[in-house]
Design an enzyme around this catalytic site. Structure first.
Site, mmCIF file in Angstrom:
data_model
loop_
_atom_site.group_PDB
_atom_site.id
_atom_site.type_symbol
_atom_site.label_atom_id
_atom_site.label_comp_id
_atom_site.label_asym_id
_atom_site.label_seq_id
_atom_site.Cartn_x
_atom_site.Cartn_y
_atom_site.Cartn_z
ATOM 1 C CD GLU A 222 -1.743 -2.170 0.960
ATOM 2 O OE1 GLU A 222 -0.945 -2.996 1.935
ATOM 3 O OE2 GLU A 222 -2.085 -2.829 0.123
ATOM 4 C CB THR A 282 4.588 -7.628 -0.337
ATOM 5 O OG1 THR A 282 3.207 -7.122 -0.055
ATOM 6 C CG2 THR A 282 5.296 -6.212 -0.653
ATOM 7 C CG ASN A 302 -2.042 -5.155 -3.196
ATOM 8 O OD1 ASN A 302 -1.965 -5.605 -1.901
ATOM 9 N ND2 ASN A 302 -1.626 -3.959 -3.385
ATOM 10 C CG ASP A 347 -5.262 -5.180 -0.554
ATOM 11 O OD1 ASP A 347 -4.105 -5.996 -0.690
ATOM 12 O OD2 ASP A 347 -5.547 -4.824 0.514
ATOM 13 C CE LYS A 374 -6.353 -9.092 2.273
ATOM 14 N NZ LYS A 374 -5.631 -7.725 1.653
ATOM 15 C CB CYS A 653 -5.471 11.298 9.881
ATOM 16 S SG CYS A 653 -4.500 12.846 9.735
HETATM 17 CA CA CA Z 1 -2.265 -5.176 0.301
#
Ligand code: CA
Length: 733
Positions: A222, A282, A302, A347, A374, A653
């Site tokens: 990400e 990754t 992803n 993702d 996922k 944030c």
């Molecule tokens: Ca990911």
């Protein structure tokens, strides 16, 4: 026995020294402190601490009282042959010891237990060794990861476990190191930096040790990184090989084990200048070893950025993102791959646990690999060649009509390609996955796979104005327009749609046999046992046992805090124990805002909990806490300031403090912050005075006016929440 006694004496001395700084421990083990009761009640074995090698791991079923590697055995079935605790007597289970951990962040680790000693990692990559019978601390190790690594991790400062091999304990640290510890003392034997520390590349996964090599991947897809898995010599820490999962700059060869596979297979499946972003892929969790085929198999994450139009703009597969890849463990040489989501932009990781088993399918014995990733499909692959045997949805999904059995490729829903359509796509599953990292389990006696399943949707929309930022996540999605609206009807609808359950899945016939409903998503990992039991903790704070054959709940324990981690079971002496870590956290407790609150318990009490038949230990009563009070300063900013603050909040944030500023329990809920009324706010946001706790200075990317607008947004949200509470709206937060 001399070596073992020497180790115990030294460990005892160290533990006594360390005791002042350690949290209080509650045990009723009754044995003398720091001695291993196992040595008196089990046949004497001439072994040092964590004296585990390949022969022992290959024969792990011959010593079911130990849990010597992440998934217990190399095939990672997480099935234990132990049956002292079974469906007839599980009601007599009780806590026998607990150990309070010294971090209050997500606990995701699977403990390793060898010859009466438990080795366990915790949040912030710390490691502890404990007497597995009594919970007495033998040693503790703190890699002292700098707090600034907190915001560089997508999904909390978690660690999923250690590996052991020939007297050493291995842990990957959040700042990218692989550390080998002396199993007797916790002293560092060697450590290596496995990543470029200038990049936001972190380690949360457990190492595995195969043929004298420690395998470790990393996270960060990400944050614009390039994925790889590395093999280090277990004795020395020397890099043996590295396999990059996506191509780098074609003009700059890596001189790595992946060179040929990337050049021949992967390079032509990319477009644009992906390497300037990183590309992703990754290897942050699943690594499994098949000794029969001598294959090391790992799953990749992803593509990075998620938005494919930015990453690799043509409709290409982008190998090896979201793939299962098999290599030779000695050299890292490519053998086969299977890509779950060609050209992924959702993702939909293939990093979820992989289980190896021998199944009879259509009358034929098959050597299979199983994964419930996922994307919501349960995949059964032939692990000798990576070919698809079958794939069926184990959870609701809207991104594909199915997986073509001939080609192994998904039949995609064109609307899901949000980067091509430019439109919003409300799809399912979400990046939280129909199943995430929580380990599943395969019971060869029932033939069922037990999956912690969740139903969480997501709104995908490309950000047409996306620009790279040197801090924060860079996914290329518009999270501003897809943030949770404050319309109570919409909120209630979304919250009602969130589901979680245990699914007992028949992998041969690809169908659910039973399910046990839970209150919401983000429940714990599962272990199954020969006692016709499965154990799972859940997001409400319950740790429970169910009959493996039909899902009837036979025992339950109030863990006070949600349980996410994978349980283990082991023996010391004559007794079987069940152990699990409690402690809410992970991505679902950080990012999605109000969604985190679905199960009603976001209290983080980080503990090791250990049970046996007749256990009579008690947890201390819950500490009393004062109710939170909303006390914001006046809501006086302009609409323009508030909306500008909102955009900045979402960008910088929300990944830690939650969508729409609703905290999931482990980071401060900023609507309630006393800092909103104080100029100390700027010392924190721009001055970085809380950097050791993970709240770094954001001065490199926002100025004083920006910080002021973020504060205005938070004050506005606090007032909104006050109004919602006054109107008795559900899910005001
Ligand atoms: Ca990911």
């Amino acid at each position: 026995m001399r070596g073992l006694w020497r180790a115990l004496a030294l460990a005892g001395a160290l533990a006594a020294l360390a005791a002042c700084g350690e949290p209080k421990q509650h045990n009723q083990g009754g044995g003398p402190a720091f001695s291993l009761g196992q040595s008196q009640t089990q046949p004497a074995v001439q072994r040092g601490a964590a004296d585990v090698d390949g022969a022992r791991l290959l024969a792990a079923d011959s010593e079911p009282g130990n849990w010597m590697t992440y998934g217990r055995t190399y095939n990672e079935q997480r099935f234990s042959p132990l049956a002292q605790i079974n469906d007839q007597n599980a009601g007599q289970l009780g806590l026998t010891w607990s150990y309070d951990l010294d971090t209050a962040r997500g606990q995701e680790a699977t403990p390793i237990v060898v010859d009466g000693v438990m080795y366990v990692s915790t949040a912030w990559s710390k490691v502890k060794a404990l007497d597995a019978r009594t919970g007495a601390l033998l040693w503790a190790y703190d890699p002292k990861v700098d707090g600034s690594w907190g915001p560089k991790a997508c999904c909390d400062v978690v660690n999923r476990g250690v590996a052991v091999w020939k007297g050493k304990v291995y842990v990957g640290t959040l700042d990218g190191r692989l550390v080998a510890l002396d199993a007797r003392t916790g002293n560092v034997a060697w450590q290596v930096q496995t990543t470029d520390p200038s990049k936001p590349q972190t380690i949360t996964g457990a190492p595995r040790v195969v043929k004298g090599k420690v395998l470790i991947g990393n996270s960060g897809a990400e944050f614009n990184v390039r994925g790889y898995v590395s093999a280090y010599d277990a004795d020395t820490g020397k890099l043996v090989w590295r396999f990059y999962t996506v191509p780098g700059n074609p003009a700059k060869p890596d001189h790595a084990a992946s060179d040929q596979a990337l050049r021949k297979l992967a390079l032509k499946t990319w477009s644009g200048r992906w390497w300037t972003w990183g590309g992703g892929g990754t290897v942050w969790d699943s690594i499994v070893y098949d000794p029969e085929q001598d294959l090391l198999i790992f799953g990749t994450d992803n593509g990075d950025p998620w938005n494919k139009h930015i990453r690799s703009p043509r409709r290409t597969d982008d190998l090896f993102v979201t793939s299962i890849v098999a290599v030779k463990p000695d050299t890292g040489q490519y053998v086969w791959h299977y890509q779950l989501n060609p050209g992924d932009e959702w993702d939909y990781s293939a990093t979820q646990q992989m289980i190896l088993a021998d199944l009879t399918i259509d009358g034929q014995p098959r050597k299979v690999l199983m994964q419930a990733p996922k994307n919501g499909f349960f995949y059964v692959l032939d692990r000798t060649n990576g070919k698809l045997i079958s794939a069926q949805p184990f959870a609701p999904e809207t991104w594909a009509k199915g997986i073509d059995p001939k080609t192994g490729r998904p039949i995609e829903n064109p609307a899901a390609r949000y980067s091509e359509t430019g439109k919003t796509w409300q799809g399912s599953p979400s990046p939280h996955g129909a199943h995430s990292w929580m380990p599943m389990s395969f019971d060869p006696k029932t033939g069922l796979v037990y999956i912690p399943v969740q139903e969480v949707g997501f709104t995908y929309k490309a950000d047409p104005a996306f620009k790279h930022s040197p801090m924060g996540t860079n996914m290329g999605l518009d999270f501003v327009t897809t943030s949770m609206p404050q319309d109570p009807k919409v909120k209630a609808q979304v919250m009602d749609s969130l589901q979680g359950h245990i699914s007992a899945w028949d992998p041969v016939h690809q169908k659910e046999v039973w399910r046990a409903g839970l209150k919401g998503p983000w429940n714990g990992g599962i272990v199954s046992t020969a006692g016709n039991l499965i154990f799972e903790g859940n997001a409400t704070g319950e740790f429970a046992a169910y009959r493996a054959d039909n899902g009837t709940k036979v025992w339950s324990f109030d863990a006070q805090s949600p349980v996410m981690a994978g349980p283990v079971t082991y023996t010391v002496g004559a007794d079987q124990y069940v152990a699990v870590l409690s402690g809410w956290g992970g991505t679902y407790a950080l990012v999605p805002g109000i969604l985190s609150l679905k199960s009603g318990n976001t209290r983080n009490i980080s503990r090791i909990l250990v049970f046996k038949l007749g256990g009579t230990a008690k947890l201390p009563p819950l500490p009393t806490s004062a109710p939170r009070v909303l006390n914001p300063p006046p809501d006086e900013a302009t609409a323009l300031q508030i909306s500008h603050g909102f955009k900045l909040f979402i960008k910088y944030c929300s990944a830690c403090h939650g969508d729409a500023a609703v905290s999931g329990g482990i980071t401060p809920d900023l609507r309630y912050s006393q800092l909103l009324a104080s100029d100390s706010y700027y010392d924190v946001v721009l001055g970085g005075i809380l950097k050791d706790q993970g709240m770094v200075s954001w001065a490199p990317v926002i100025n004083h006016d920006d910080a002021s607008d973020i504060r205005s947004y938070l004050i506005h949200r606090a007032h909104q929440t006050q109004d919602q509470k006054a109107a008795h709206e559900p899910w005001a937060g």
